[in-house]
Design a protein around this motif. Structure first.
Motif, mmCIF file in Angstrom:
data_model
loop_
_atom_site.group_PDB
_atom_site.id
_atom_site.type_symbol
_atom_site.label_atom_id
_atom_site.label_comp_id
_atom_site.label_asym_id
_atom_site.label_seq_id
_atom_site.Cartn_x
_atom_site.Cartn_y
_atom_site.Cartn_z
ATOM 1 N N ARG A 165 25.973 29.546 39.244
ATOM 2 C CA ARG A 165 25.760 28.462 40.187
ATOM 3 C C ARG A 165 26.944 28.400 41.147
ATOM 4 N NH1 ARG A 165 23.416 24.930 35.720
ATOM 5 N NH2 ARG A 165 21.216 24.691 36.266
ATOM 6 N N GLY A 166 26.667 28.076 42.395
ATOM 7 C CA GLY A 166 27.731 27.923 43.367
ATOM 8 C C GLY A 166 28.535 29.199 43.509
ATOM 9 N N ALA A 167 29.848 29.058 43.466
ATOM 10 C CA ALA A 167 30.748 30.206 43.573
ATOM 11 C C ALA A 167 31.194 30.681 42.199
ATOM 12 C CB ALA A 167 31.958 29.840 44.426
ATOM 13 N N MET A 168 30.316 30.530 41.217
ATOM 14 C CA MET A 168 30.524 31.050 39.856
ATOM 15 C C MET A 168 29.286 31.878 39.522
ATOM 16 S SD MET A 168 31.374 28.933 36.374
ATOM 17 C CE MET A 168 31.624 29.790 34.803
ATOM 18 N N LEU A 169 29.303 33.130 39.943
ATOM 19 C CA LEU A 169 28.137 33.999 39.856
ATOM 20 C C LEU A 169 28.486 35.276 39.101
ATOM 21 C CD1 LEU A 169 26.974 33.665 43.576
ATOM 22 C CD2 LEU A 169 25.975 32.505 41.593
ATOM 23 N N ALA A 170 27.464 35.939 38.575
ATOM 24 C CA ALA A 170 27.691 37.170 37.835
ATOM 25 C C ALA A 170 26.432 38.018 37.825
ATOM 26 C CB ALA A 170 28.116 36.865 36.398
ATOM 27 N N PHE A 171 26.624 39.318 37.583
ATOM 28 C CA PHE A 171 25.479 40.187 37.322
ATOM 29 C C PHE A 171 25.762 41.032 36.095
ATOM 30 C CE2 PHE A 171 28.073 42.138 40.618
ATOM 31 C CZ PHE A 171 28.145 43.498 40.324
ATOM 32 N N THR B 100 38.314 41.856 41.348
ATOM 33 C CA THR B 100 37.176 41.276 40.639
ATOM 34 C C THR B 100 37.409 41.385 39.143
ATOM 35 O OG1 THR B 100 34.760 41.208 40.532
ATOM 36 C CG2 THR B 100 35.787 43.383 40.491
ATOM 37 N N LEU B 101 36.645 40.629 38.379
ATOM 38 C CA LEU B 101 36.846 40.535 36.941
ATOM 39 C C LEU B 101 35.546 40.842 36.212
ATOM 40 C CD1 LEU B 101 38.687 37.087 36.956
ATOM 41 C CD2 LEU B 101 39.773 39.332 36.774
ATOM 42 N N THR B 102 35.682 41.365 35.013
ATOM 43 C CA THR B 102 34.531 41.532 34.125
ATOM 44 C C THR B 102 34.581 40.441 33.056
ATOM 45 O OG1 THR B 102 35.703 43.042 32.655
ATOM 46 C CG2 THR B 102 34.511 44.017 34.507
ATOM 47 N N CYS B 103 33.481 40.283 32.339
ATOM 48 C CA CYS B 103 33.442 39.332 31.234
ATOM 49 C C CYS B 103 32.224 39.638 30.386
ATOM 50 C CB CYS B 103 33.410 37.883 31.749
ATOM 51 S SG CYS B 103 31.927 37.434 32.677
ATOM 52 N N ARG C 255 31.837 39.359 37.223
ATOM 53 C CA ARG C 255 31.775 37.973 37.679
ATOM 54 C C ARG C 255 32.424 37.816 39.057
ATOM 55 N NH1 ARG C 255 36.105 34.922 33.646
ATOM 56 N NH2 ARG C 255 37.273 36.774 33.036
ATOM 57 N N LEU C 256 31.913 36.863 39.786
ATOM 58 C CA LEU C 256 32.393 36.569 41.129
ATOM 59 C C LEU C 256 32.936 35.137 41.136
ATOM 60 C CD1 LEU C 256 29.324 37.979 43.076
ATOM 61 C CD2 LEU C 256 31.420 39.187 42.473
ATOM 62 N N LEU C 257 34.219 35.014 41.424
ATOM 63 C CA LEU C 257 34.897 33.710 41.449
ATOM 64 C C LEU C 257 35.792 33.614 42.690
ATOM 65 C CD1 LEU C 257 36.070 33.436 37.727
ATOM 66 C CD2 LEU C 257 34.443 31.900 38.834
ATOM 67 N N PRO C 258 35.244 33.769 43.875
ATOM 68 C CA PRO C 258 36.115 33.755 45.056
ATOM 69 C C PRO C 258 36.710 32.381 45.302
ATOM 70 C CG PRO C 258 33.822 33.651 45.718
ATOM 71 C CD PRO C 258 33.821 33.904 44.235
ATOM 72 N N PRO C 259 37.857 32.313 45.983
ATOM 73 C CA PRO C 259 38.312 31.009 46.466
ATOM 74 C C PRO C 259 37.211 30.382 47.320
ATOM 75 C CG PRO C 259 39.971 32.717 46.846
ATOM 76 C CD PRO C 259 38.730 33.415 46.419
#
Length: 445
Positions: free
Chosen positions: A373-379, A408-411, A419-423
């Motif tokens: 959701r929002g700027a907390m996204l992942a594939f 970028t980060l994995t999880c 995962r995508l967590l941009p400012p």
């Protein structure tokens, strides 16, 4: 103050002048290997010197697109002007007195603001700490003091920290728990909701979890249930609709404290102030940290006054909890989020990123699931035939993106989620370019 505040001004474009790591970064890596414990690892092979909005500049002059935000910390950017000015002003006044020794107004102001923002029922109270794990530990203490019960339940795929108690709450063994036991007692784990892998509706997943809560623990022994409204390290798992409200309702009906761990999801990250608000869930306690203070170390427990006040005087606290510099930063960061409407900006990030991801997914079945959701996204990357997690591909894609100048980060429990967590202050162009680099790396892998 004698000197005017200094703000970073970095060109907002990706630009590589050396390979990654460059010569200065390699030299620093040698120094690091001789000085820093090997248990502390890093994702990127280089070292930052400046950061602003969507760009991090490294020691070799490379400009990298930031899709990590310091793990969801710099929601307002790494050098937000109001935060910079507030910190500089407070440092010049005093850096520390300890709120338990000689209190100060900024702590009270932060508590007042969190009480106003947090979606807890009725009158609220707040206590401030340093880290997310510290907030979780204190939420458990408060819940046990209020209920007089010992047990705490967490969920599959959960992440709540790295201390002895929070490791017990965290689900994944490597790297968080392996070889560090024994852990705190009276911690139990039940299945949650993972729609991509369990195929259950929210109601069915909640029924399964509640059945185990009742049979394995018993409400009469249970002080608290703790859950991330969107599971972070576990893989950015968004529970099926109805799951969270059903668990919260069961907790309330049985006198169990419902704790929402909003450490990664809070402060406009998911398109609302808190992820609990997407389904109108009102937790008894909310733990926050990360995005609360623009990069300064601060965390909090906010909850209903009756529960928060159950802890005896001097039962909560800590030398640095609610440090005045961190409090000043938090007030400035929250003001920035309000003025710049960063929750709305997070929804714009979601719109742009999901369109790009879904277009690629139509051509590449290795993208098994897109969520967030929002700027907390992942594939989630999988074997297209079996949907088995593909951790090797995930690692290869992330490494290629790193070499190309995208942070970028994995999880994920299975290590197969990017995962995508941009400012939240990143530009549309940088977001699109950074995600494009990631997806090009996937195509090439």
């Amino acid at each position: 103050m004698a000197d005017a505040p200094v703000h970073a001004t970095i060109e907002q474009s990706r630009h590589l002048v050396t390979e990654l790591p460059g010569p200065k970064a390699r030299e620093l890596a040698q120094r690091r290997n001789a000085a820093v414990a090997k248990g502390v690892s890093s994702v990127m092979p280089t070292y930052a010197v400046r950061a602003q909005d969507g760009i991090i500049e490294d020691v070799d002059g490379n400009r990298l697109i930031d899709l990590a935000a310091g793990i969801a910390v710099t929601n307002v950017g790494a050098t937000s002007p109001k935060v910079v000015e507030a910190v500089q002003r407070q440092v010049a006044e005093f850096t520390h007195t300890c709120f338990m020794s000689t209190p100060y107004e900024a702590y009270v102001e932060v508590a007042e603001k969190l009480n106003e923002l947090a979606p807890v029922p009725g009158e609220a109270r707040t206590a401030l700490f340093n880290s997310g794990a510290e907030a979780v530990e204190n939420a458990v203490k408060i819940a046990r003091a209020y209920t007089g019960r010992p047990a705490v339940a967490a969920f599959d795929h959960a992440y709540h920290g790295r201390t002895t108690l929070t490791m017990a709450l965290t689900a994944k063994s490597m790297p968080y728990k392996h070889s560090f036991g024994p852990f705190a007692p009276e911690i139990y784990r039940v299945p949650g909701s993972y729609p991509y892998r369990d195929g259950l509706t929210g109601a069915a997943a909640a029924e399964r979890a509640i059945d185990q809560l009742e049979k394995q623990i018993g409400a009469q022994s249970l002080a608290a249930v703790i859950i991330e409204p969107i599971q972070g390290e576990g893989g950015f798992i968004v529970p099926a609709d109805g799951f969270l409200p059903a668990i919260a309702q069961w907790c309330r009906a049985n006198g169990v404290v419902f704790i929402a761990d909003e450490i990664q999801t809070g402060f406009a990250r998911t398109g609302s102030w808190f992820a609990s608000q997407h389904e109108d869930v009102q937790p008894d306690l909310i733990t926050t940290a990360k995005g609360i203070a623009g990069g300064m170390p601060l965390s909090a427990v906010t909850g209903t006054a009756e529960i928060m006040d159950a802890a005896h005087p001097s039962g909560l606290g800590g030398t640095y909890g609610g440090n005045p510099v961190a409090c000043a930063a938090a007030l400035a960061a929250i003001e920035t989020m309000e003025e710049q409407q960063l929750a709305q900006r997070a929804r714009r990030v979601e719109e742009l990123a999901l369109a790009q991801l879904r277009q690629t997914q139509q051509k590449d079945p290795r993208i098994g699931d897109i969520r967030g959701r929002g700027a907390m996204l992942a594939f989630e990357l999988v074997d297209p035939e079996t949907a088995a997690p593909n951790a090797e591909l995930t690692k290869a894609v992330a490494s290629a993106a790193h070499r190309a100048g995208v942070v970028t980060l994995t999880c994920g429990t299975y290590g197969n989620v990017i995962r995508l967590l941009p400012p939240l202050t990143i530009s549309d162009d940088l977001l699109t370019e950074g995600l494009g680099v990631l997806l090009e790396a996937l195509t090439a892998a």
